[in-house]
Design a protein around this motif. Structure first.
Motif, PDB file in Angstrom:
ATOM      1  N   UNK A 176       0.802  -1.218   0.000  1.00 10.84           N
ATOM      2  CA  UNK A 176       0.000   0.000   0.000  1.00 10.84           C
ATOM      3  C   UNK A 176       0.842   1.279   0.000  1.00 10.84           C
ATOM      4  N   UNK A 177       2.138   1.160   0.209  1.00 10.34           N
ATOM      5  CA  UNK A 177       2.984   2.340   0.350  1.00 10.34           C
ATOM      6  C   UNK A 177       2.965   3.290  -0.850  1.00 10.34           C
ATOM      7  N   UNK A 196      -8.028 -12.213  14.861  1.00  4.45           N
ATOM      8  CA  UNK A 196      -8.660 -11.250  13.951  1.00  4.45           C
ATOM      9  C   UNK A 196      -8.079  -9.833  14.104  1.00  4.45           C
ATOM     10  N   UNK A 197      -6.773  -9.656  13.911  1.00  5.57           N
ATOM     11  CA  UNK A 197      -6.164  -8.337  14.116  1.00  5.57           C
ATOM     12  C   UNK A 197      -6.628  -7.271  13.132  1.00  5.57           C
ATOM     13  N   UNK A 198      -6.929  -7.637  11.889  1.00  8.12           N
ATOM     14  CA  UNK A 198      -7.324  -6.635  10.896  1.00  8.12           C
ATOM     15  C   UNK A 198      -8.700  -6.068  11.244  1.00  8.12           C
ATOM     16  N   UNK A 215       0.145  -5.486  10.262  1.00  6.37           N
ATOM     17  CA  UNK A 215       0.928  -4.327   9.831  1.00  6.37           C
ATOM     18  C   UNK A 215       0.230  -3.579   8.702  1.00  6.37           C
ATOM     19  N   UNK A 216      -0.374  -4.316   7.772  1.00  8.83           N
ATOM     20  CA  UNK A 216      -1.095  -3.667   6.684  1.00  8.83           C
ATOM     21  C   UNK A 216      -2.274  -2.872   7.216  1.00  8.83           C
ATOM     22  N   UNK A 217      -3.020  -3.469   8.147  1.00 10.84           N
ATOM     23  CA  UNK A 217      -4.175  -2.774   8.729  1.00 10.84           C
ATOM     24  C   UNK A 217      -3.737  -1.526   9.487  1.00 10.84           C
TER      25      UNK A 217
END
Length: 306
Positions: free
Chosen positions: A189-190, A252-254, A224-226
């Motif tokens: 996503x960067x 379920x971290x996201x 990390x993405x979320x």
């Protein structure tokens, strides 16, 4: 006239591996920095954004030096505009039908008449009839939206979501179909400006919809993405996969990160391969129900909107 200015710059070599194979190298690369030092991770992020790289895996920073030098800097570059034709709507939703299994372990919908056309005729004049349908289904059916209440007891439920957070959102598409591995990390996503936008992730997994394969081996986002999408200001995140989280465990971290920040999630989308990378809007508005956290949506993109 061009100005001569003295700036602090990082000079370094780098090696980048791509998630779908291959890589690139750079020697003597230069980037302006504001502080006396810059962490390798921040430098790696800057490279990805500066070069607009996609599907980035590992980035290695080598031979880093911080220098000061004068260089020429021109005026601001005018941004181009693209004029499109009449708006085109692209349906991004699966059809709900009786017997459809969306999520393994949840029941399929039952669809029937509450009032059939035949039975309705006794209430109306000859030649006039109506049908009133009935559906029994769990909220997580078909293409659906998660509100914060889905994860958090004190979060906003469907009735409390503002339409501005669901309708006509500027959107960007991230293509990760063919990813080497299942996890979509922050580096993907960067290169994108996601602030205030719906971020749609095309994994290609919707091709397995309504098959046993759909439930296993799907692509998902990492914590990390979320966290990156949250911190970068994404307004909504959608995916065409079985779950935006890895379901191998119960963490379920996201869902936790995004819904905890008030960012709605849309899962089980389709037709994302029909969209461009940007230049479209996204809408996914559920019914206005009190005390529910999820519900099916008619998700769609609008291309060529004024």
């Amino acid at each position: 006239m061009l100005n001569q200015t003295k700036d602090r710059r990082a000079v370094f070599d780098f090696e980048i591996d791509f998630l779908n194979g291959g890589g690139i190298q750079g020697q003597g690369f230069r980037l302006d920095i504001h502080d006396e030092q810059i962490a390798d991770r921040d430098l790696a992020d800057a490279i990805i954004q500066e070069l607009r790289l996609l599907m980035v895996g590992e980035v290695r920073i080598l031979n880093k030096q911080i220098i000061e030098e004068r260089h020429k800097r021109g005026g601001p570059q005018a941004e181009g505009t693209v004029k499109l034709g009449a708006p085109v709507h692209v349906d991004l939703s699966h059809t709900i039908y009786e017997g459809l299994i969306t999520y393994k372990g949840l029941p399929a919908p039952v669809i029937c008449d509450f009032l059939s056309r035949e039975d309705s005729r006794k209430f109306y004049e000859e030649g006039t009839s109506f049908q009133i349908g009935r559906i029994d289904m769990v909220a997580n059916t078909g293409t659906y939206l998660d509100s914060p209440f889905h994860r958090f007891e004190d979060g906003k439920d469907l009735s409390e979501l503002e339409l501005a957070s669901l309708a006509g959102l500027d959107a960007v598409l991230v293509r990760v179909a063919g990813l080497a591995g299942r996890a979509v990390d922050r580096e993907v996503f960067l290169p994108l400006d996601v602030r205030g936008k719906a971020v749609l992730v095309e994994t290609g997994w919707s091709r397995h919809w309504a098959t046993d394969q759909y439930f296993e081996g799907y692509t998902y986002l990492t914590r990390d993405a979320a966290e990156y999408l949250r911190d970068a200001g994404a307004a909504l995140v959608g995916i065409d996969s079985y779950n935006i989280d890895d379901t191998a465990d119960g963490t379920r971290p996201v869902h936790t990160v995004l819904l905890g920040a008030g960012i709605p999630i849309v899962e089980h989308m389709c037709n994302l391969d029909s969209l461009p990378a940007s230049g479209f809007t996204f809408t996914a508005a559920p019914v206005k129900v009190k005390g529910m956290g999820t519900f099916p949506v008619r998700a769609y993109a609008t291309l060529g909107a004024a």
